[in-house]
Design a protein around this motif. Structure first.
Motif, PDB file in Angstrom:
ATOM      1  N   ILE A  62       0.835  -1.201   0.000  1.00 29.97           N
ATOM      2  CA  ILE A  62       0.000   0.000   0.000  1.00 29.97           C
ATOM      3  C   ILE A  62       0.876   1.261   0.000  1.00 29.97           C
ATOM      4  O   ILE A  62       0.676   2.177  -0.802  1.00 29.97           O
ATOM      5  CB  ILE A  62      -0.974  -0.011   1.196  1.00 29.97           C
ATOM      6  N   GLY A  63       1.853   1.301   0.906  1.00 30.67           N
ATOM      7  CA  GLY A  63       2.753   2.457   0.967  1.00 30.67           C
ATOM      8  C   GLY A  63       3.550   2.622  -0.310  1.00 30.67           C
ATOM      9  O   GLY A  63       3.747   3.742  -0.790  1.00 30.67           O
ATOM     10  N   GLY A  64       4.008   1.525  -0.890  1.00 30.66           N
ATOM     11  CA  GLY A  64       4.754   1.586  -2.144  1.00 30.66           C
ATOM     12  C   GLY A  64       3.921   2.150  -3.270  1.00 30.66           C
ATOM     13  O   GLY A  64       4.402   2.961  -4.067  1.00 30.66           O
ATOM     14  N   ALA A  65       2.657   1.731  -3.353  1.00 34.06           N
ATOM     15  CA  ALA A  65       1.778   2.256  -4.402  1.00 34.06           C
ATOM     16  C   ALA A  65       1.570   3.762  -4.242  1.00 34.06           C
ATOM     17  O   ALA A  65       1.604   4.512  -5.224  1.00 34.06           O
ATOM     18  CB  ALA A  65       0.440   1.524  -4.374  1.00 34.06           C
ATOM     19  N   ILE A  66       1.388   4.200  -3.002  1.00 33.56           N
ATOM     20  CA  ILE A  66       1.189   5.636  -2.744  1.00 33.56           C
ATOM     21  C   ILE A  66       2.442   6.429  -3.121  1.00 33.56           C
ATOM     22  O   ILE A  66       2.369   7.435  -3.837  1.00 33.56           O
ATOM     23  CB  ILE A  66       0.812   5.874  -1.267  1.00 33.56           C
ATOM     24  N   VAL A  67       3.592   5.974  -2.657  1.00 32.61           N
ATOM     25  CA  VAL A  67       4.837   6.711  -2.887  1.00 32.61           C
ATOM     26  C   VAL A  67       5.216   6.705  -4.364  1.00 32.61           C
ATOM     27  O   VAL A  67       5.595   7.741  -4.925  1.00 32.61           O
ATOM     28  CB  VAL A  67       5.979   6.151  -2.012  1.00 32.61           C
ATOM     29  N   VAL A  68       5.114   5.558  -5.017  1.00 35.72           N
ATOM     30  CA  VAL A  68       5.466   5.491  -6.435  1.00 35.72           C
ATOM     31  C   VAL A  68       4.529   6.367  -7.263  1.00 35.72           C
ATOM     32  O   VAL A  68       4.971   7.090  -8.161  1.00 35.72           O
ATOM     33  CB  VAL A  68       5.470   4.030  -6.940  1.00 35.72           C
ATOM     34  N   CYS A  70       2.884   9.070  -6.265  1.00 36.67           N
ATOM     35  CA  CYS A  70       3.237  10.469  -6.005  1.00 36.67           C
ATOM     36  C   CYS A  70       4.551  10.844  -6.679  1.00 36.67           C
ATOM     37  O   CYS A  70       4.674  11.934  -7.263  1.00 36.67           O
ATOM     38  CB  CYS A  70       3.335  10.724  -4.505  1.00 36.67           C
ATOM     39  N   ALA A  71       5.545   9.956  -6.609  1.00 40.60           N
ATOM     40  CA  ALA A  71       6.849  10.242  -7.221  1.00 40.60           C
ATOM     41  C   ALA A  71       6.729  10.374  -8.737  1.00 40.60           C
ATOM     42  O   ALA A  71       7.370  11.247  -9.337  1.00 40.60           O
ATOM     43  CB  ALA A  71       7.849   9.148  -6.857  1.00 40.60           C
ATOM     44  N   LEU A  72       5.913   9.544  -9.354  1.00 40.88           N
ATOM     45  CA  LEU A  72       5.725   9.649 -10.800  1.00 40.88           C
ATOM     46  C   LEU A  72       5.066  10.968 -11.194  1.00 40.88           C
ATOM     47  O   LEU A  72       5.481  11.609 -12.156  1.00 40.88           O
ATOM     48  CB  LEU A  72       4.901   8.472 -11.312  1.00 40.88           C
ATOM     49  N   VAL A  73       4.050  11.363 -10.453  1.00 46.07           N
ATOM     50  CA  VAL A  73       3.374  12.629 -10.746  1.00 46.07           C
ATOM     51  C   VAL A  73       4.344  13.793 -10.603  1.00 46.07           C
ATOM     52  O   VAL A  73       4.415  14.672 -11.473  1.00 46.07           O
ATOM     53  CB  VAL A  73       2.139  12.820  -9.835  1.00 46.07           C
ATOM     54  N   VAL A  74       5.111  13.805  -9.516  1.00 48.17           N
ATOM     55  CA  VAL A  74       6.056  14.898  -9.287  1.00 48.17           C
ATOM     56  C   VAL A  74       7.142  14.895 -10.360  1.00 48.17           C
ATOM     57  O   VAL A  74       7.534  15.951 -10.861  1.00 48.17           O
ATOM     58  CB  VAL A  74       6.663  14.813  -7.865  1.00 48.17           C
ATOM     59  N   GLU A  75       7.636  13.716 -10.738  1.00 47.13           N
ATOM     60  CA  GLU A  75       8.690  13.644 -11.754  1.00 47.13           C
ATOM     61  C   GLU A  75       8.191  14.140 -13.105  1.00 47.13           C
ATOM     62  O   GLU A  75       8.872  14.917 -13.778  1.00 47.13           O
ATOM     63  CB  GLU A  75       9.205  12.206 -11.883  1.00 47.13           C
ATOM     64  N   VAL A  76       7.010  13.726 -13.493  1.00 50.51           N
ATOM     65  CA  VAL A  76       6.488  14.125 -14.808  1.00 50.51           C
ATOM     66  C   VAL A  76       6.154  15.615 -14.832  1.00 50.51           C
ATOM     67  O   VAL A  76       6.432  16.313 -15.800  1.00 50.51           O
ATOM     68  CB  VAL A  76       5.255  13.277 -15.177  1.00 50.51           C
ATOM     69  N   LYS A  77       5.591  16.101 -13.739  1.00 55.92           N
ATOM     70  CA  LYS A  77       5.132  17.486 -13.731  1.00 55.92           C
ATOM     71  C   LYS A  77       6.260  18.493 -13.478  1.00 55.92           C
ATOM     72  O   LYS A  77       6.303  19.547 -14.106  1.00 55.92           O
ATOM     73  CB  LYS A  77       4.038  17.641 -12.680  1.00 55.92           C
ATOM     74  N   TYR A  78       7.189  18.170 -12.542  1.00 57.30           N
ATOM     75  CA  TYR A  78       8.193  19.164 -12.130  1.00 57.30           C
ATOM     76  C   TYR A  78       9.631  18.784 -12.467  1.00 57.30           C
ATOM     77  O   TYR A  78      10.498  19.652 -12.467  1.00 57.30           O
ATOM     78  CB  TYR A  78       8.092  19.412 -10.614  1.00 57.30           C
ATOM     79  N   GLN A  79       9.933  17.533 -12.662  1.00 61.60           N
ATOM     80  CA  GLN A  79      11.280  17.026 -12.927  1.00 61.60           C
ATOM     81  C   GLN A  79      12.313  17.579 -11.938  1.00 61.60           C
ATOM     82  O   GLN A  79      13.301  18.213 -12.331  1.00 61.60           O
ATOM     83  CB  GLN A  79      11.698  17.334 -14.362  1.00 61.60           C
ATOM     84  N   PRO A  80      12.118  17.327 -10.647  1.00 63.07           N
ATOM     85  CA  PRO A  80      13.070  17.832  -9.648  1.00 63.07           C
ATOM     86  C   PRO A  80      14.366  17.011  -9.663  1.00 63.07           C
ATOM     87  O   PRO A  80      14.412  15.913 -10.216  1.00 63.07           O
ATOM     88  CB  PRO A  80      12.323  17.636  -8.327  1.00 63.07           C
ATOM     89  N   PRO A  81      15.439  17.527  -9.047  1.00 62.81           N
ATOM     90  CA  PRO A  81      16.688  16.753  -8.956  1.00 62.81           C
ATOM     91  C   PRO A  81      16.489  15.521  -8.051  1.00 62.81           C
ATOM     92  O   PRO A  81      15.562  15.465  -7.244  1.00 62.81           O
ATOM     93  CB  PRO A  81      17.682  17.739  -8.347  1.00 62.81           C
ATOM     94  N   TRP A  89      10.518  11.410  -0.659  1.00 66.90           N
ATOM     95  CA  TRP A  89       9.899  10.082  -0.639  1.00 66.90           C
ATOM     96  C   TRP A  89      10.382   9.176   0.478  1.00 66.90           C
ATOM     97  O   TRP A  89       9.625   8.318   0.912  1.00 66.90           O
ATOM     98  CB  TRP A  89      10.056   9.414  -2.001  1.00 66.90           C
ATOM     99  N   ILE A  90      11.591   9.354   0.962  1.00 66.29           N
ATOM    100  CA  ILE A  90      12.038   8.514   2.084  1.00 66.29           C
ATOM    101  C   ILE A  90      11.184   8.762   3.324  1.00 66.29           C
ATOM    102  O   ILE A  90      10.705   7.804   3.935  1.00 66.29           O
ATOM    103  CB  ILE A  90      13.548   8.699   2.351  1.00 66.29           C
ATOM    104  N   PRO A  91      10.923  10.005   3.718  1.00 62.81           N
ATOM    105  CA  PRO A  91      10.027  10.198   4.868  1.00 62.81           C
ATOM    106  C   PRO A  91       8.601   9.680   4.598  1.00 62.81           C
ATOM    107  O   PRO A  91       7.973   9.117   5.497  1.00 62.81           O
ATOM    108  CB  PRO A  91      10.015  11.713   5.075  1.00 62.81           C
ATOM    109  N   LEU A  92       8.120   9.839   3.365  1.00 54.80           N
ATOM    110  CA  LEU A  92       6.776   9.356   3.056  1.00 54.80           C
ATOM    111  C   LEU A  92       6.701   7.832   3.128  1.00 54.80           C
ATOM    112  O   LEU A  92       5.698   7.281   3.579  1.00 54.80           O
ATOM    113  CB  LEU A  92       6.318   9.855   1.689  1.00 54.80           C
ATOM    114  N   VAL A  93       7.760   7.157   2.706  1.00 55.27           N
ATOM    115  CA  VAL A  93       7.802   5.694   2.833  1.00 55.27           C
ATOM    116  C   VAL A  93       7.705   5.298   4.302  1.00 55.27           C
ATOM    117  O   VAL A  93       6.945   4.387   4.671  1.00 55.27           O
ATOM    118  CB  VAL A  93       9.090   5.122   2.202  1.00 55.27           C
ATOM    119  N   LEU A  94       8.449   5.971   5.157  1.00 61.63           N
ATOM    120  CA  LEU A  94       8.418   5.661   6.586  1.00 61.63           C
ATOM    121  C   LEU A  94       7.040   5.928   7.196  1.00 61.63           C
ATOM    122  O   LEU A  94       6.533   5.134   7.984  1.00 61.63           O
ATOM    123  CB  LEU A  94       9.500   6.449   7.327  1.00 61.63           C
ATOM    124  N   VAL A  95       6.432   7.035   6.800  1.00 59.16           N
ATOM    125  CA  VAL A  95       5.112   7.393   7.340  1.00 59.16           C
ATOM    126  C   VAL A  95       4.034   6.417   6.880  1.00 59.16           C
ATOM    127  O   VAL A  95       3.176   6.006   7.654  1.00 59.16           O
ATOM    128  CB  VAL A  95       4.744   8.843   6.947  1.00 59.16           C
TER     129      VAL A  95
END
Length: 128
Positions: A62-68, A70-81, A89-95
């Motif tokens: 469940i946590g992996g699906a949420i984080v992945v 979110c990470a895909l949306v952020v990568e496609v939309k903003y392309q952060p470093p 994402w590390i804190p979100l995985v822990l939470v």
């Protein structure tokens, strides 16, 4: 006065609250994930409990699906470093995995108790 067994919903709520699956009063845990030996309220022996790694697997999926997602949306939309990805994402995985782990394990225990689940047994067959 007759005592009625709890409904599935009542058992699930007892589990989520980390309470005894029989009475709903006593605590289920003695530590973060360490089970108490028995209920301090009704005396139910917790030796029957065997949820294995089920709760951890559910929370990882469940946590992996949420984080992945979110990470895909952020990568496609903003392309952060990449360092920003790690910082996000590390804190979100822990939470999403550690915080609900106790409740998920207790939920599985309560449902195991409610349905009287036990180890599988082979049905006896007549020899040929």
């Amino acid at each position: 006065m007759a005592v009625h067994p709890p409904t599935v919903l009542q058992s699930a709520l007892r589990g989520i609250a980390c309470r005894c699956p029989r009475c709903g009063e006593g605590r289920l845990y003695a530590g973060f994930l360490t089970l108490a030996p028995r209920c301090e309220s009704c005396g139910l022996d917790y030796a029957f409990i065997d949820v294995g790694d089920g709760a951890a697997v559910f929370m990882i999926l469940i946590g992996g699906a949420i984080v992945v997602g979110c990470a895909l949306v952020v990568e496609v939309k903003y392309q952060p470093p990449f360092w920003l990805h790690a910082a996000l994402w590390i804190p979100l995985v822990l939470v999403t995995t550690l915080l609900p782990l106790r409740s998920m394990k207790a939920l599985l225990i309560a449902l195991q108790y409610h349905h009287k689940a036990q180890e599988g047994r082979l049905v006896g067959r007549e020899p040929k």
